[in-house]
Design a protein around this motif. Structure first.
Motif, PDB file in Angstrom:
ATOM      1  N   ARG A   1       0.879  -1.276  -0.146  1.00  0.00           N
ATOM      2  CA  ARG A   1       0.062  -0.002  -0.045  1.00  0.00           C
ATOM      3  C   ARG A   1       0.864   1.151   0.020  1.00  0.00           C
ATOM      4  NH1 ARG A   1       0.240  -2.780   4.514  1.00  0.00           N
ATOM      5  NH2 ARG A   1       0.204  -1.456   6.553  1.00  0.00           N
TER       6      ARG A   1
ATOM      7  N   TYR B   1      -8.934   2.171  -1.935  1.00  0.00           N
ATOM      8  CA  TYR B   1      -8.329   3.200  -0.828  1.00  0.00           C
ATOM      9  C   TYR B   1      -9.384   3.279   0.457  1.00  0.00           C
ATOM     10  CZ  TYR B   1     -12.106   6.462  -2.278  1.00  0.00           C
ATOM     11  OH  TYR B   1     -13.289   7.050  -2.214  1.00  0.00           O
TER      12      TYR B   1
ATOM     13  N   ILE C   1      -4.474   9.098   3.411  1.00  0.00           N
ATOM     14  CA  ILE C   1      -5.070   8.326   2.234  1.00  0.00           C
ATOM     15  C   ILE C   1      -4.296   6.972   2.022  1.00  0.00           C
ATOM     16  CG2 ILE C   1      -5.755   8.497  -0.090  1.00  0.00           C
ATOM     17  CD1 ILE C   1      -6.247  11.432   0.075  1.00  0.00           C
TER      18      ILE C   1
ATOM     19  N   LEU D   1      -3.705   3.983  -0.096  1.00  0.00           N
ATOM     20  CA  LEU D   1      -4.128   3.301  -1.440  1.00  0.00           C
ATOM     21  C   LEU D   1      -3.499   1.898  -1.501  1.00  0.00           C
ATOM     22  CD1 LEU D   1      -2.967   6.075  -4.029  1.00  0.00           C
ATOM     23  CD2 LEU D   1      -5.063   5.781  -2.774  1.00  0.00           C
ATOM     24  N   TYR D   2      -4.151   1.049  -1.958  1.00  0.00           N
ATOM     25  CA  TYR D   2      -3.898  -0.378  -1.897  1.00  0.00           C
ATOM     26  C   TYR D   2      -3.806  -0.798  -3.260  1.00  0.00           C
ATOM     27  CZ  TYR D   2      -5.570  -0.776   3.133  1.00  0.00           C
ATOM     28  OH  TYR D   2      -5.849  -0.357   4.296  1.00  0.00           O
TER      29      TYR D   2
END
Length: 422
Positions: free
Chosen positions: A57, A79, A90, A92-93
């Motif tokens: 991530r 996300y 934030i 993000l994956y």
């Protein structure tokens, strides 16, 4: 009394809410080997970007920011948004091998993430290239995030480390395989048009365009190298020929943030007295052709959109095609405006400025990289040819380009961040 207090508290609350900015939205473009995500902010904020593993991530911390608008992200990027006393996080994956590059833009304020999709085949290709040319390899300036790895990965790493002892070059490859890396360098590719067997235009007094282009390109590189915040790459640093498609490849392979192609104009027969400096960005017609290629050719769609090309919905694919081209188009025009302003400010008295135009030049078709072509003057015009061969005039043009680059990344207060013009 209670009502007045309530109204006063409501006004105070609204003032507090509007005192904070907002992460207004995110947009994205999908290109060959790369995803670009842009977070738009209403005002400047400090931020931090880093990566975590298990699962993979990317974390974006925006300090002092507590409001988040609509986020649009690629289908394979999930996300989460978290609120903290210090601001917003934030996450993000993205469950693939990748390297990450990010930077900040102002006026308007934007955080830009470039996620480069990596594969074992890519590293094998790099190793082959390194082995073929025998050049010394230096590792880029990176920030590496160490994480606890699962047993299987640890075993793989042990084997890799044993290989490294036998082959030093493998250290670069294996390091990239097992660790996402973060690049903060802003990469600028400066392209001196023509060269070698291709002289370009032959101007007044036998002046060759390829000489002028290279002289200006080297001066731009000098300013950027003195600045030390940029990594500058010249498509050529001598008098030799490079095909047009290779120039675009240089920008793509080096993960460029800007591509600037330098040329001189010519009109020997129609109007030898033609004059002027102008900047070109990719034309809407050529951009539309690119979108049509993405929609009609599965092979080209795979090249530009990556895995998203497998989406069956024609509507979704059209939206993705629009995003892929429009992000590049918008940023290219934005930079072209900055460059035109600096050219007018710095050399406006010396040449006639013809403005910004659109064209379908091959070197402008660099997916995901804002690209412009600047015609510095008419080499067939006696007056402008004399200026173009003057080292001081060349330096002024280079200074204009350098100023536009710094302004693009650092906004209206860019004047405080320039190296000295000497």
């Amino acid at each position: 009394m209670f009502q007045r207090s309530l109204i006063g508290f409501s006004v105070f609350l609204l003032l507090v809410i509007f005192a904070f900015g907002e992460i207004r939205e995110s947009t994205y473009g999908i290109y060959d080997g790369k995803i670009r995500i842009v977070f738009s902010l209403t005002e400047g904020r400090d931020f931090k970007v880093f990566t975590l593993n298990d699962p993979q991530r990317i974390v974006v911390d925006v300090y002092g920011e507590y409001r988040v608008g609509r986020l649009q992200l690629p289908v394979d990027v999930k996300y989460k948004v978290g609120k903290h006393p210090w601001g917003t996080r934030i996450v993000l994956y993205y469950n693939r091998n990748f390297s990450l590059k990010y930077f900040y833009l102002r006026d308007p304020y934007r955080i830009v993430l470039d996620i480069y999709r990596e594969s074992n085949e890519l590293y094998a290709e790099i190793l082959q290239i390194i082995g073929e040319d025998g050049r010394k390899v230096t590792e880029p300036k990176v920030v590496v995030v160490e994480e606890n790895k699962p047993p299987q990965v640890k075993n793989e790493r042990k084997v890799a480390e044993e290989k490294v002892k036998e082959d030093p070059i493998a250290s670069l490859i294996e390091k990239a395989r097992f660790q996402p890396v973060i690049y903060e360098d802003k990469v600028i590719v400066v392209d001196a048009g023509h060269g070698g067997k291709d002289p370009g235009a032959i101007g007044y007094g036998g002046l060759r365009e390829k000489w002028v282009n290279l002289a200006i390109a080297k001066k731009v590189a000098q300013f950027l190298q003195e600045d030390e915040r940029f990594k500058v790459i010249l498509t050529r640093d001598g008098d030799y020929f490079i095909p047009l498609h290779k120039r675009a490849e240089i920008a793509l392979k080096n993960k460029a943030d800007l591509f600037i192609s330098i040329h001189s104009d010519a009109a020997p027969h129609k109007n030898p007295r033609a004059k002027g400096t102008q900047v070109f960005a990719l034309s809407y017609q050529r951009a539309a052709e690119k979108k049509e290629q993405i929609l009609s050719s599965r092979r080209y769609a795979k090249l530009v959109l990556g895995d998203a090309a497998d989406i069956r919905s024609g509507v979704v694919k059209k939206v993705l095609a629009d995003l892929a081209i429009d992000v590049t188009l918008t940023e290219s025009v934005y930079f072209a405006r900055l460059l035109s302003n600096e050219l007018k400010n710095v050399i406006g008295e010396d040449v006639y400025f013809k403005g910004i135009n659109r064209a379908g030049f091959a070197v402008l078709k660099t997916p995901g990289i804002p690209s412009v072509l600047v015609e510095t003057g008419f080499i067939t015009n006696p007056s402008e040819a004399n200026k173009l061969k003057d080292p001081e005039f060349q330096r002024k043009v280079a200074w204009s380009i350098y100023r536009a680059i710094v302004r693009y990344f650092y906004g209206e207060d860019f004047g405080q961040k320039l190296v000295k013009y000497e």
